[in-house]
Enzyme design. Sequence first.
Site, PDB file in Angstrom:
ATOM      1  N   GLU A   1       1.006  -1.248  -0.125  1.00 29.89           N
ATOM      2  CA  GLU A   1      -0.067   0.101  -0.078  1.00 29.89           C
ATOM      3  C   GLU A   1       0.961   1.240   0.123  1.00 29.89           C
ATOM      4  O   GLU A   1       0.376   2.290   0.248  1.00 29.89           O
ATOM      5  CB  GLU A   1      -1.050   0.024   1.213  1.00 29.89           C
ATOM      6  CG  GLU A   1      -0.396  -0.167   2.337  1.00 29.89           C
ATOM      7  CD  GLU A   1      -1.375  -0.121   3.594  1.00 29.89           C
ATOM      8  OE1 GLU A   1      -2.403   0.914   3.650  1.00 29.89           O
ATOM      9  OE2 GLU A   1      -1.437  -1.179   4.284  1.00 29.89           O
TER      10      GLU A   1
ATOM     11  N   CYS B   1      -3.374  -3.224   4.387  1.00 32.45           N
ATOM     12  CA  CYS B   1      -2.546  -4.230   5.102  1.00 32.45           C
ATOM     13  C   CYS B   1      -3.000  -5.692   4.660  1.00 32.45           C
ATOM     14  O   CYS B   1      -2.499  -6.668   5.004  1.00 32.45           O
ATOM     15  CB  CYS B   1      -2.570  -3.869   6.393  1.00 32.45           C
ATOM     16  SG  CYS B   1      -2.143  -2.267   6.953  1.00 32.45           S
TER      17      CYS B   1
ATOM     18  N   THR C   1       4.269   4.645  15.458  1.00 31.25           N
ATOM     19  CA  THR C   1       3.756   3.386  14.680  1.00 31.25           C
ATOM     20  C   THR C   1       3.990   3.299  13.359  1.00 31.25           C
ATOM     21  O   THR C   1       3.759   2.215  12.683  1.00 31.25           O
ATOM     22  CB  THR C   1       2.218   3.144  14.915  1.00 31.25           C
ATOM     23  OG1 THR C   1       1.451   4.210  14.025  1.00 31.25           O
ATOM     24  CG2 THR C   1       1.875   3.236  16.185  1.00 31.25           C
TER      25      THR C   1
ATOM     26  N   SER D   1     -10.028   3.370  13.647  1.00 26.20           N
ATOM     27  CA  SER D   1      -9.485   2.275  12.809  1.00 26.20           C
ATOM     28  C   SER D   1      -9.193   0.996  13.991  1.00 26.20           C
ATOM     29  O   SER D   1      -9.514  -0.098  13.604  1.00 26.20           O
ATOM     30  CB  SER D   1      -8.208   2.574  12.217  1.00 26.20           C
ATOM     31  OG  SER D   1      -6.942   2.696  13.238  1.00 26.20           O
TER      32      SER D   1
ATOM     33  N   HIS E   1      -2.796  -9.097  12.698  1.00 23.03           N
ATOM     34  CA  HIS E   1      -2.085  -7.970  12.079  1.00 23.03           C
ATOM     35  C   HIS E   1      -1.781  -6.925  13.122  1.00 23.03           C
ATOM     36  O   HIS E   1      -2.400  -6.690  14.263  1.00 23.03           O
ATOM     37  CB  HIS E   1      -3.239  -7.064  11.221  1.00 23.03           C
ATOM     38  CG  HIS E   1      -2.912  -5.893  10.679  1.00 23.03           C
ATOM     39  ND1 HIS E   1      -1.584  -5.753  10.079  1.00 23.03           N
ATOM     40  CD2 HIS E   1      -3.511  -4.786  10.867  1.00 23.03           C
ATOM     41  CE1 HIS E   1      -1.451  -4.623   9.650  1.00 23.03           C
ATOM     42  NE2 HIS E   1      -2.356  -4.012  10.135  1.00 23.03           N
TER      43      HIS E   1
ATOM     44  N   LYS F   1      -5.276  -6.208  22.646  1.00 26.80           N
ATOM     45  CA  LYS F   1      -6.706  -5.912  22.527  1.00 26.80           C
ATOM     46  C   LYS F   1      -7.510  -6.696  21.708  1.00 26.80           C
ATOM     47  O   LYS F   1      -8.668  -7.099  22.053  1.00 26.80           O
ATOM     48  CB  LYS F   1      -6.668  -4.456  21.855  1.00 26.80           C
ATOM     49  CG  LYS F   1      -6.280  -3.147  22.478  1.00 26.80           C
ATOM     50  CD  LYS F   1      -6.470  -2.010  21.665  1.00 26.80           C
ATOM     51  CE  LYS F   1      -5.670  -0.725  22.226  1.00 26.80           C
ATOM     52  NZ  LYS F   1      -6.013  -0.161  23.470  1.00 26.80           N
TER      53      LYS F   1
ATOM     54  N   SER G   1      -7.236  -1.723   6.430  1.00 30.30           N
ATOM     55  CA  SER G   1      -8.367  -0.694   6.665  1.00 30.30           C
ATOM     56  C   SER G   1      -8.978  -0.457   5.465  1.00 30.30           C
ATOM     57  O   SER G   1      -8.615  -0.462   4.214  1.00 30.30           O
ATOM     58  CB  SER G   1      -7.442   0.710   6.904  1.00 30.30           C
ATOM     59  OG  SER G   1      -6.890   0.502   8.322  1.00 30.30           O
TER      60      SER G   1
HETATM   61  N1  COA Z   1       2.556   5.119  30.150  1.00 28.73           N
HETATM   62  C1  COA Z   1       1.878   3.997  29.605  1.00 28.73           C
HETATM   63  N2  COA Z   1       0.829   3.878  28.676  1.00 28.73           N
HETATM   64  C2  COA Z   1       0.351   5.285  28.374  1.00 28.73           C
HETATM   65  C3  COA Z   1       0.848   6.408  28.894  1.00 28.73           C
HETATM   66  C4  COA Z   1       2.034   6.303  29.826  1.00 28.73           C
HETATM   67  N3  COA Z   1       2.797   7.340  29.831  1.00 28.73           N
HETATM   68  N4  COA Z   1       0.400   7.115  28.127  1.00 28.73           N
HETATM   69  C5  COA Z   1      -0.612   6.696  27.396  1.00 28.73           C
HETATM   70  N5  COA Z   1      -0.582   5.619  27.594  1.00 28.73           N
HETATM   71  C6  COA Z   1      -1.419   4.392  26.814  1.00 28.73           C
HETATM   72  C7  COA Z   1      -2.815   4.965  26.657  1.00 28.73           C
HETATM   73  O1  COA Z   1      -3.571   4.679  27.783  1.00 28.73           O
HETATM   74  C8  COA Z   1      -3.456   4.157  25.679  1.00 28.73           C
HETATM   75  O2  COA Z   1      -3.531   2.632  25.755  1.00 28.73           O
HETATM   76  P1  COA Z   1      -5.038   1.976  25.802  1.00 28.73           P
HETATM   77  O3  COA Z   1      -5.228   1.949  24.228  1.00 28.73           O
HETATM   78  O4  COA Z   1      -4.982   0.750  26.546  1.00 28.73           O
HETATM   79  O5  COA Z   1      -5.993   2.977  26.114  1.00 28.73           O
HETATM   80  C9  COA Z   1      -2.232   3.995  24.638  1.00 28.73           C
HETATM   81  O6  COA Z   1      -0.958   4.432  25.353  1.00 28.73           O
HETATM   82  C10 COA Z   1      -2.098   5.077  23.614  1.00 28.73           C
HETATM   83  O7  COA Z   1      -2.402   6.089  23.955  1.00 28.73           O
HETATM   84  P2  COA Z   1      -3.555   7.107  23.158  1.00 28.73           P
HETATM   85  O8  COA Z   1      -3.897   8.562  23.917  1.00 28.73           O
HETATM   86  O9  COA Z   1      -4.741   6.246  22.759  1.00 28.73           O
HETATM   87  O10 COA Z   1      -2.612   7.432  21.757  1.00 28.73           O
HETATM   88  P3  COA Z   1      -3.032   8.216  20.683  1.00 28.73           P
HETATM   89  O11 COA Z   1      -4.322   8.864  20.827  1.00 28.73           O
HETATM   90  O12 COA Z   1      -1.739   9.213  20.569  1.00 28.73           O
HETATM   91  O13 COA Z   1      -3.107   7.191  19.262  1.00 28.73           O
HETATM   92  C11 COA Z   1      -3.084   5.444  17.976  1.00 28.73           C
HETATM   93  C12 COA Z   1      -2.899   5.956  19.261  1.00 28.73           C
HETATM   94  C13 COA Z   1      -2.944   3.886  17.791  1.00 28.73           C
HETATM   95  C14 COA Z   1      -4.709   5.716  17.569  1.00 28.73           C
HETATM   96  C15 COA Z   1      -2.376   6.214  17.006  1.00 28.73           C
HETATM   97  O14 COA Z   1      -0.776   5.692  17.276  1.00 28.73           O
HETATM   98  C16 COA Z   1      -2.491   5.973  15.396  1.00 28.73           C
HETATM   99  O15 COA Z   1      -3.497   6.551  14.965  1.00 28.73           O
HETATM  100  N6  COA Z   1      -1.893   4.971  14.885  1.00 28.73           N
HETATM  101  C17 COA Z   1      -1.986   4.525  13.433  1.00 28.73           C
HETATM  102  C18 COA Z   1      -3.394   3.974  13.183  1.00 28.73           C
HETATM  103  C19 COA Z   1      -3.445   2.517  13.815  1.00 28.73           C
HETATM  104  O16 COA Z   1      -2.176   2.117  13.953  1.00 28.73           O
HETATM  105  N7  COA Z   1      -4.562   2.005  13.732  1.00 28.73           N
HETATM  106  C20 COA Z   1      -4.753   0.636  14.394  1.00 28.73           C
HETATM  107  C21 COA Z   1      -5.796  -0.307  13.836  1.00 28.73           C
HETATM  108  S1  COA Z   1      -5.133  -0.530  12.078  1.00 28.73           S
END
Ligand code: COA
Length: 418
Positions: A87, A119, A160, A209, A241, A250, A314
């Site tokens: 992709e 993916c 990521t 996502s 994945h 999760k 996705s």
């Molecule tokens: N210590 C430990 N954990 C911590 C922390 C700290 N100091 N601060 C935050 N966290 C945890 C949060 O609680 C969360 O855990 P949870 O999901 O179990 O609640 C995790 O870290 C991520 O924090 P969050 O605030 O949700 O991160 P974010 O809003 O910055 O974004 C994604 C996370 C995954 C949405 C982002 O990285 C993203 O958009 N990634 C690309 C898309 C993707 O991978 N999608 C997945 C499906 S294909």
Amino acid sequence: MRSTKHNQMQVGIEALGMYVPRYYLPLRDLAAARGVAPGKFLQGLGQEEMGVPPPDEDVVTMAANAAREALAVVDTDSIDTLMFATESGIDQSKAAAIYVHHLLQLPKYCKSFEIKQACCGSTAALQMALAIVAQRPERKVLIVASDVARYGFNTPGEPTQGAGAVAMVISATPRILALEPEWGAYTEDVMDFWRPNYLDEAVVDGKYSIKVYLKALAESWTQYVAESGRTLAQHDRCCYHLPFTRMAHKAHQHLSKLAGGDPADVTLLADSLQYNRRIGNSYTASLYVGLLSLLETAATDLAGQRLGLFSYGSGCMAAFFSGVVMKGYRKHLQPDRASVDLDTRHRLTVELYEAFYRHELPRDGRRYRTPVNETGNFRLSGVEGHKRLYESCAPVARLVPETPRAPVRRVGGGYCIA
Ligand code: COA
């Protein structure tokens, strides 16, 4: 040993290869640069390092390197089809598969084309490959899954990011994993992640996502159960994945709840997460990086065990399927991969990671030579007349340098290890 229920003939993975860029960024350093608590990246997302491709590496060179490893023990004359799943493709028209076909000097009758569905494209290729081999068991199919995951600086997706490629030879002599015929699939038109043609980085609604990923897991699992009649307990290990490794936790918790059995034992996922934790997301390759990680790092012999595999792309399409690990599979893998391919990579500073990502090839057709960095056996040497130029290069010494994690410094137009 479990029966594969595969009539008389078994079809599955005969050989596997993997390639990751020779440079990486520790996420602890990225967290410091972005003013984020490191625990968020290391524990919250479950990522430790991210693979970063240098300017002379792209999906073609990574795929060719991975395929070279997978084909080392396979007669290339038996390769009937080469499917390239990506992709982060390099051309709207010409398939990246054709460059790989050329670099590896595959037979001229070998069909070569590209497949796309985020993916999940690699898994779509896998299902097609099974059909080809079932019809003509003397033929083999080479699948390469290769991607550079880019979300952009200072975005939630930045930690990521990652890059890498996996190659698989699918045949009627599956020495590693025999795939079972029951598949559960799911498609729904959603906008959780996409990349319009005019953007280099994906547009992503990350939180959404995750929700869609879990919904697609439930839906494809339900269909898989309807076809196979199996319970989750009949799967010894699961591979998911991996956009980031916490996603597997999760997913496994979600599936265990849905399947109504014992509470999820996420410790059983640990072997499958080791490589991705250090490579980052490799989109189409990531499920199969997880599979390789499981097979190569598990302390116990997994022969005869049934693996459940979940692929998510996705947009979205997903699939849940299974395979049984073959006796003697370890002989066909690289158990020392972490020390050879990961520990010997070169550590980038945040500044150099940003320089690698900012690097752009000219878009005006002029002749340009890419700076020479460490790559595998193939590199993108430049562009000319809007054509990408690739070259084979001497195999990289499998170095275990005296200062294995030395930072890289800029030298002239290129980079070298300090
Ligand atoms: N210590 C430990 N954990 C911590 C922390 C700290 N100091 N601060 C935050 N966290 C945890 C949060 O609680 C969360 O855990 P949870 O999901 O179990 O609640 C995790 O870290 C991520 O924090 P969050 O605030 O949700 O991160 P974010 O809003 O910055 O974004 C994604 C996370 C995954 C949405 C982002 O990285 C993203 O958009 N990634 C690309 C898309 C993707 O991978 N999608 C997945 C499906 S294909």
